[in-house]
Design a protein around this motif. Structure first.
Motif, mmCIF file in Angstrom:
data_model
loop_
_atom_site.group_PDB
_atom_site.id
_atom_site.type_symbol
_atom_site.label_atom_id
_atom_site.label_comp_id
_atom_site.label_asym_id
_atom_site.label_seq_id
_atom_site.Cartn_x
_atom_site.Cartn_y
_atom_site.Cartn_z
ATOM 1 N N ILE A 140 -2.348 6.407 -5.815
ATOM 2 C CA ILE A 140 -2.555 6.519 -4.368
ATOM 3 C C ILE A 140 -3.443 5.364 -3.926
ATOM 4 C CG2 ILE A 140 -3.593 7.872 -2.520
ATOM 5 C CD1 ILE A 140 -3.020 10.376 -4.054
ATOM 6 N N THR A 141 -3.061 4.688 -2.858
ATOM 7 C CA THR A 141 -3.941 3.679 -2.277
ATOM 8 C C THR A 141 -4.988 4.407 -1.445
ATOM 9 O OG1 THR A 141 -2.013 2.290 -2.061
ATOM 10 C CG2 THR A 141 -4.022 1.517 -1.004
ATOM 11 N N VAL A 142 -6.260 4.306 -1.855
ATOM 12 C CA VAL A 142 -7.305 5.039 -1.140
ATOM 13 C C VAL A 142 -7.959 4.158 -0.084
ATOM 14 C CG1 VAL A 142 -9.400 6.393 -1.405
ATOM 15 C CG2 VAL A 142 -7.733 6.365 -3.224
ATOM 16 N N THR B 242 1.330 4.249 -2.941
ATOM 17 C CA THR B 242 1.148 5.673 -2.649
ATOM 18 C C THR B 242 2.431 6.449 -2.901
ATOM 19 O OG1 THR B 242 -0.377 4.979 -0.931
ATOM 20 C CG2 THR B 242 0.290 7.266 -0.920
ATOM 21 N N LEU B 243 3.562 5.820 -2.627
ATOM 22 C CA LEU B 243 4.843 6.518 -2.732
ATOM 23 C C LEU B 243 5.191 6.825 -4.187
ATOM 24 C CD1 LEU B 243 6.821 7.428 -0.624
ATOM 25 C CD2 LEU B 243 8.022 5.280 -0.830
ATOM 26 N N ALA C 37 -6.404 10.782 1.518
ATOM 27 C CA ALA C 37 -7.257 10.314 0.421
ATOM 28 C C ALA C 37 -8.444 9.520 0.957
ATOM 29 C CB ALA C 37 -6.430 9.459 -0.542
ATOM 30 N N MET D 85 -3.164 15.669 -5.271
ATOM 31 C CA MET D 85 -2.281 14.867 -4.424
ATOM 32 C C MET D 85 -1.217 14.159 -5.254
ATOM 33 S SD MET D 85 -4.826 13.239 -1.627
ATOM 34 C CE MET D 85 -3.527 12.253 -0.922
ATOM 35 N N ALA E 34 0.837 -1.206 0.000
ATOM 36 C CA ALA E 34 0.000 0.000 0.000
ATOM 37 C C ALA E 34 0.872 1.256 0.000
ATOM 38 C CB ALA E 34 -0.920 -0.005 1.214
ATOM 39 N N ASN E 35 1.914 1.255 0.824
ATOM 40 C CA ASN E 35 2.801 2.419 0.887
ATOM 41 C C ASN E 35 3.560 2.606 -0.409
ATOM 42 O OD1 ASN E 35 2.172 3.329 3.378
ATOM 43 N ND2 ASN E 35 4.094 2.827 4.345
ATOM 44 N N PRO F 61 3.699 8.372 2.718
ATOM 45 C CA PRO F 61 2.549 7.680 2.122
ATOM 46 C C PRO F 61 1.426 7.392 3.119
ATOM 47 C CG PRO F 61 4.491 6.270 2.147
ATOM 48 C CD PRO F 61 4.945 7.633 2.498
ATOM 49 N N VAL F 62 1.784 7.219 4.405
ATOM 50 C CA VAL F 62 0.734 6.971 5.387
ATOM 51 C C VAL F 62 -0.176 8.196 5.489
ATOM 52 C CG1 VAL F 62 0.263 6.429 7.792
ATOM 53 C CG2 VAL F 62 2.213 5.388 6.662
ATOM 54 N N SER G 290 -0.549 10.523 3.135
ATOM 55 C CA SER G 290 -1.284 10.657 1.870
ATOM 56 C C SER G 290 -2.492 9.733 1.860
ATOM 57 C CB SER G 290 -0.391 10.297 0.690
ATOM 58 O OG SER G 290 0.710 11.138 0.639
ATOM 59 N N HIS G 291 -2.254 8.484 2.286
ATOM 60 C CA HIS G 291 -3.346 7.510 2.298
ATOM 61 C C HIS G 291 -4.472 7.975 3.219
ATOM 62 C CE1 HIS G 291 -5.529 3.767 2.714
ATOM 63 N NE2 HIS G 291 -5.402 3.887 4.016
#
Lengths: 161, 122
Positions: A120-122, A114-115, B88, B38, A110-111, B81-82, B84-85
């Motif tokens: 992006i993992t929603v 997103t990275l 979102a 984003m 997941a990261n 990313p945490v 960002s997640h």
């Protein structure tokens, strides 16, 4: 117990590297505090496979360089889209299958999604084993669905469970 | 001489990082909705910041400061990313409708076929 010892060792190394003062008193205090923290972590149940996944460190050194290359590649393509006067985006929202099973593997995947810019993992659905992913373009959505990253995370995760 | 080469190398990394941070900022302004913004911001978050920190590592030379910068980079890449997640997911939960391309979701594609069969525009 071995995991707790390794956690204490990592905490102590972290202390040594950040402090930069090597008097017996400070090094000794760091050692004592590292051990106490590792023991507290063990008691609180955070010093387990999920909180201190030390066994994945070597696999990480295989996975992270590949991830870094992916980040550079997709950053360049997103930058190109941003600077394109026509702004050629085609946003997508879709579910993708996740083959990782452990918490560390799922979180890493997941990261990683997103990275990499452009995806992006929603949402994470661990029962169905799927992620809800938002992608900036159709091409980046297809990259995720091709499953290359999924396979690499699976390899990073190790164990065939 | 070594110092000059090091400074030039560091300068190259810093300006490349600055370029991607600016590109991210431009993208933030140009993109049409929250999710696409984003995506633009994440260019600066990842490549921009990484290049900046690598440039600073070259400037710092091989000291404990270098190591702190490397730690900083690692933490940013693990925690960015945490956040960002979370953003979102919260937006979707709160009912922000992502702007999608015509073939953005399988569901909308199915809906479109259905309404096309009925002879209406989607």
């Amino acid at each position: 117990m071995l995991r707790t010892a390794s956690l204490a060792l990592f905490l102590f190394a972290f202390w040594l590297l950040l402090s930069g003062h090597y008097t017996p008193w400070l090094v000794g205090a760091g050692l004592v505090i590292s051990i106490l923290l590792a023991l507290a972590g063990r008691r609180l149940g955070v010093a387990d496979d999920e909180g201190h996944p030390i066994g994945r460190l070597l696999a990480g050194f295989v996975y992270w360089p590949w991830l870094a290359r992916e980040i550079v590649k997709s950053s360049l393509s997103v930058t190109r889209i941003i600077l394109d006067p026509k702004l050629p985006i085609s946003p997508q929202l879709f579910h993708t299958r996740v083959s990782a099973r452990t918490a560390v593997g799922v979180a890493t995947y997941a990261n990683s999604i997103t990275l990499t810019p452009g995806t992006i993992t929603v949402g994470v659905d661990r029962e169905q084993g799927t992620f809800l992913v938002h992608a900036l373009t159709k091409a980046s959505a297809e990259d995720v669905e091709a499953g290359d990253m999924d396979r690499r995370v699976r390899r990073f995760e190790g164990r065939a469970a | 001489m070594m110092d000059l080469a090091r400074d030039i190398l560091a300068g190259l990394f810093l300006s490349a990082g600055a370029f991607f941070l600016i590109a991210g900022a431009i993208g933030m302004n140009r993109m049409p909705d929250l999710f696409t913004r984003m995506h633009a911001a994440s260019v600066g978050d990842t490549l921009g910041v990484s290049l900046m920190l690598i440039g600073m590592v070259f400037l710092a030379g091989f000291t404990l400061v270098t190591l702190k910068l490397v730690f900083l980079l690692a933490f940013l890449l693990f925690m960015g990313p945490v956040a960002s997640h979370a953003l979102a997911a919260a937006a979707l939960q709160a009912g922000v409708k992502p702007m999608l391309a015509a073939d953005g979701t399988k569901k909308s594609a199915a809906k479109r076929r259905k309404s096309a069969a009925k002879g209406r525009k989607p």
